[in-house]
Design a protein around this motif. Structure first.
Motif, PDB file in Angstrom:
ATOM      1  N   GLU A   1      -0.581  16.154   3.492  1.00  0.00           N
ATOM      2  CA  GLU A   1       0.334  15.841   4.588  1.00  0.00           C
ATOM      3  C   GLU A   1      -0.403  15.114   5.708  1.00  0.00           C
ATOM      4  OE1 GLU A   1       2.170  19.483   5.777  1.00  0.00           O
ATOM      5  OE2 GLU A   1       2.940  19.903   3.765  1.00  0.00           O
ATOM      6  N   GLY A   2      -1.607  15.564   6.010  1.00  0.00           N
ATOM      7  CA  GLY A   2      -2.377  14.966   7.091  1.00  0.00           C
ATOM      8  C   GLY A   2      -2.766  13.521   6.817  1.00  0.00           C
ATOM      9  N   ILE A   3      -3.329  13.275   5.629  1.00  0.00           N
ATOM     10  CA  ILE A   3      -3.780  11.906   5.351  1.00  0.00           C
ATOM     11  C   ILE A   3      -2.592  10.972   5.146  1.00  0.00           C
ATOM     12  CG2 ILE A   3      -6.003  12.664   4.417  1.00  0.00           C
ATOM     13  CD1 ILE A   3      -4.956  12.105   1.607  1.00  0.00           C
ATOM     14  N   ASN A   4      -1.481  11.497   4.613  1.00  0.00           N
ATOM     15  CA  ASN A   4      -0.301  10.662   4.413  1.00  0.00           C
ATOM     16  C   ASN A   4       0.325  10.263   5.745  1.00  0.00           C
ATOM     17  OD1 ASN A   4       1.776   9.568   2.416  1.00  0.00           O
ATOM     18  ND2 ASN A   4       3.074  10.779   3.778  1.00  0.00           N
TER      19      ASN A   4
ATOM     20  N   ALA B   1       0.545   6.505   7.255  1.00  0.00           N
ATOM     21  CA  ALA B   1       1.836   5.871   7.524  1.00  0.00           C
ATOM     22  C   ALA B   1       1.876   5.237   8.912  1.00  0.00           C
ATOM     23  CB  ALA B   1       2.960   6.900   7.382  1.00  0.00           C
ATOM     24  N   TYR B   2       1.185   5.866   9.873  1.00  0.00           N
ATOM     25  CA  TYR B   2       1.198   5.368  11.246  1.00  0.00           C
ATOM     26  C   TYR B   2      -0.081   4.624  11.630  1.00  0.00           C
ATOM     27  CZ  TYR B   2       5.434   8.046  12.124  1.00  0.00           C
ATOM     28  OH  TYR B   2       6.724   8.525  12.083  1.00  0.00           O
TER      29      TYR B   2
ATOM     30  N   GLY C   1      -2.499   5.630   0.532  1.00  0.00           N
ATOM     31  CA  GLY C   1      -2.567   4.243   0.986  1.00  0.00           C
ATOM     32  C   GLY C   1      -3.593   4.014   2.072  1.00  0.00           C
ATOM     33  N   ILE C   2      -4.632   4.849   2.083  1.00  0.00           N
ATOM     34  CA  ILE C   2      -5.700   4.665   3.062  1.00  0.00           C
ATOM     35  C   ILE C   2      -7.015   4.436   2.328  1.00  0.00           C
ATOM     36  CG2 ILE C   2      -4.504   6.175   4.695  1.00  0.00           C
ATOM     37  CD1 ILE C   2      -6.631   8.316   4.179  1.00  0.00           C
ATOM     38  N   GLU C   3      -8.022   4.005   3.049  1.00  0.00           N
ATOM     39  CA  GLU C   3      -9.325   3.755   2.429  1.00  0.00           C
ATOM     40  C   GLU C   3     -10.100   5.054   2.264  1.00  0.00           C
ATOM     41  OE1 GLU C   3     -11.677   0.487   3.190  1.00  0.00           O
ATOM     42  OE2 GLU C   3     -10.031  -0.856   3.714  1.00  0.00           O
TER      43      GLU C   3
ATOM     44  N   PRO D   1      -6.760   5.093   9.203  1.00  0.00           N
ATOM     45  CA  PRO D   1      -7.693   6.192   8.945  1.00  0.00           C
ATOM     46  C   PRO D   1      -8.547   5.969   7.699  1.00  0.00           C
ATOM     47  CG  PRO D   1      -5.535   6.782   8.141  1.00  0.00           C
ATOM     48  CD  PRO D   1      -5.385   5.433   8.810  1.00  0.00           C
ATOM     49  N   MET D   2      -9.525   6.843   7.525  1.00  0.00           N
ATOM     50  CA  MET D   2     -10.359   6.789   6.329  1.00  0.00           C
ATOM     51  C   MET D   2     -10.679   8.204   5.863  1.00  0.00           C
ATOM     52  SD  MET D   2     -14.032   4.902   5.575  1.00  0.00           S
ATOM     53  CE  MET D   2     -13.324   3.258   5.633  1.00  0.00           C
TER      54      MET D   2
END
Length: 360
Positions: free
Chosen positions: A175-178, A182-183, A219-221, A250-251
Motif C-alpha cells: 500500500e505504501g509503495i503503491n 501513484a502520486y 511502477g516505481i524504481e 519514490p524508490m
C-alpha cells in the motif's frame, strides 16, 4: 510469461563499490566524499557498534527494555542516513534507532524509548522524525503520507523509512509503495534484507528472486545494493534523494545485509535457524572490517583512531544511561494527559483520581 519474469529478475543485480577486501570495484560510482567525511562515516560506524554491544549488556542487566541488535547492519543504516539532509523526515522501524540518534535524537532519549518512557518518543525541536514503529511495515504507509505532504508544501526534502525482509510480506508495504508511486511522492523505502526476518528464511517469505523487483508492480524504481558496503549504500541513497526531490518519484532500495545478533533481546535464539557456517561467511563481509581496510589503505584510519572512538562512545553511553536513570519516572497521569489536548469527562475523572493517589 516465464520469459518476462526472468527478464525482470535479471535486471536487479547487486550494486557494489567496495568488495570484501576493501578494494574499489566500481570507480565510476565512487561517491564524492572528502577525507574528513570518510573518517566521520567510519567514526559513526564504530560508535554504533559499541552502542550495540553496550545496549545488549544493559538489556541483560535489566536497565533497558525492548532492544533490537544492530551489529552487521551499520553500513545499511548509517550509509543511508549520512546521505540525508536536516530537512528530510525519518520514519524508522524498531531496529533503526542508530539513524534516529545520528539524525539528532539525544542518546538518553533513545534509552528512555527502550524503557517505554513517553519522553523517549518526543522528538526535539528541529529533529524531523517520529519514534520507531513497532508494527511491522506500518511505517511504509505513514511514509507515503508524509512524502505527499512534503510534495504538496513544495519542500525540497524526502521522507525515508526502513523495514526488514519480513516487512515486505505485509500489506502495508504494498500500500505504501503503491500510494507513493501513484502520486510521485518523494519517498525512499529501504528494505534491509538480513535474510531471516524474525526466524523465517527469505526464500520462504516470497518466491521473488529479489525484494527490489517488488518495485516493478508499483511502477516505481527499485535497486538492490550491497548492504555491507557503506559507500555503495551512501551512493545509492544520495542519487535516490536527488531523483526524488526533482519530482521523479519514490524508490525502493533493498540492502543485502546481516544481523549478527538475535532478532531482538526478547528471547530469540538465532542458533535455532542459522548455521555457524553461515554466520562465519557473513562475518567475513563485516561492514566495519571492509571499510577499515579501505581507509587504512588511504592512511585515513588507525588503531589509535578506533580506540579513541571506542572510549568516547563508552563515556557518552555511561553519561546517557545515568541521565536516563535520573529522568523523572512516568506516572499514570502522564499517560492520561498525553492522550488528548482536551480530556473527555471520563478521563478527566480518572485524571483527578490518579492525581490524588500520586500526591500521597
Amino acid at each position: 510469461m516465464k520469459h518476462v519474469l526472468e527478464s525482470v529478475e535479471s535486471q536487479f543485480e547487486m550494486f557494489q563499490i567496495l568488495n570484501e577486501d576493501g578494494k574499489i570495484v566500481n570507480k565510476d560510482d565512487m561517491p564524492d566524499l572528502s577525507d574528513d567525511e570518510l573518517k566521520e562515516l567510519m567514526r559513526r560506524m564504530v560508535y554504533t557498534r559499541v552502542l550495540d554491544q553496550r545496549s545488549i549488556a544493559l538489556n541483560r542487566q535489566g536497565r533497558l527494555g525492548f532492544y533490537a541488535p544492530t551489529a552487521g547492519q551499520e553500513a545499511s543504516q548509517l550509509g543511508s542516513q549520512f546521505a540525508l539532509e536536516e530537512e528530510d523526515f525519518l520514519l524508522p522501524g524498531y531496529r533503526d534507532v542508530p539513524q534516529l540518534i545520528w539524525q539528532g535524537l539525544p542518546l538518553y532519549q533513545a534509552f528512555l524509548f527502550s524503557r517505554g518512557h513517553f519522553h523517549g518518543n518526543q522528538m526535539p525541536e528541529g529533529v524531523h522524525a517520529v519514534s520507531p514503529q513497532i508494527i511491522i511495515g506500518a511505517q511504509y504507509v505513514q511514509t507515503a503520507g508524509v512524502a505527499l505532504g512534503i510534495k504538496k508544501r513544495g519542500k525540497k526534502a524526502v521522507a525515508v523509512t526502513y523495514t526488514g525482509d519480513g516487512g515486505t510480506s505485509q500489506g502495508d508495504f504494498y500500500e505504501g509503495i503503491n500510494f507513493a508511486g501513484a502520486y510521485k511522492a518523494p519517498a525512499l523505502f529501504f528494505v534491509q534484507n538480513n535474510y531471516f526476518a524474525i526466524s523465517v528464511p527469505v526464500e520462504k517469505q516470497t518466491n521473488a528472486k529479489t525484494l527490489a523487483q517488488k518495485a516493478v508492480a508499483a511502477g516505481i524504481e527499485g535497486v538492490q545494493v550491497d548492504g555491507m558496503d557503506v559507500l555503495a549504500v551512501y551512493a545509492v541513497t544520495k542519487a535516490a534523494r536527488e531523483r526524488a526531490i526533482n519530482g521523479e518519484g519514490p524508490m525502493l532500495i533493498e540492502t543485502l545485509t546481516y544481523r549478527y545478533g538475535p532478532h531482538t533481546m526478547a528471547g530469540d535464539d538465532p542458533t535455532r535457524y542459522r548455521t555457524d557456517d553461515l554466520d562465519n561467511e557473513w562475518e567475513k563481509k563485516d561492514p566495519l572490517v571492509r571499510f577499515r581496510k579501505f581507509l587504512e589503505e588511504k592512511d585515513l584510519w588507525s588503531e589509535e583512531d578506533e580506540n579513541k572512538v571506542i572510549e568516547e562512545a563508552k563515556d557518552e553511553i555511561k553519561k546517557a544511561i545515568k541521565q536516563a536513570d535520573e529522568y523523572p519516572k512516568q506516572k499514570v497521569t502522564d499517560f492520561i494527559g498525553n492522550m488528548f489536548e482536551e480530556l473527555p469527562s471520563h478521563l478527566q475523572e480518572q485524571m483527578e483520581e490518579y492525581k490524588e493517589k500520586e500526591s500521597k
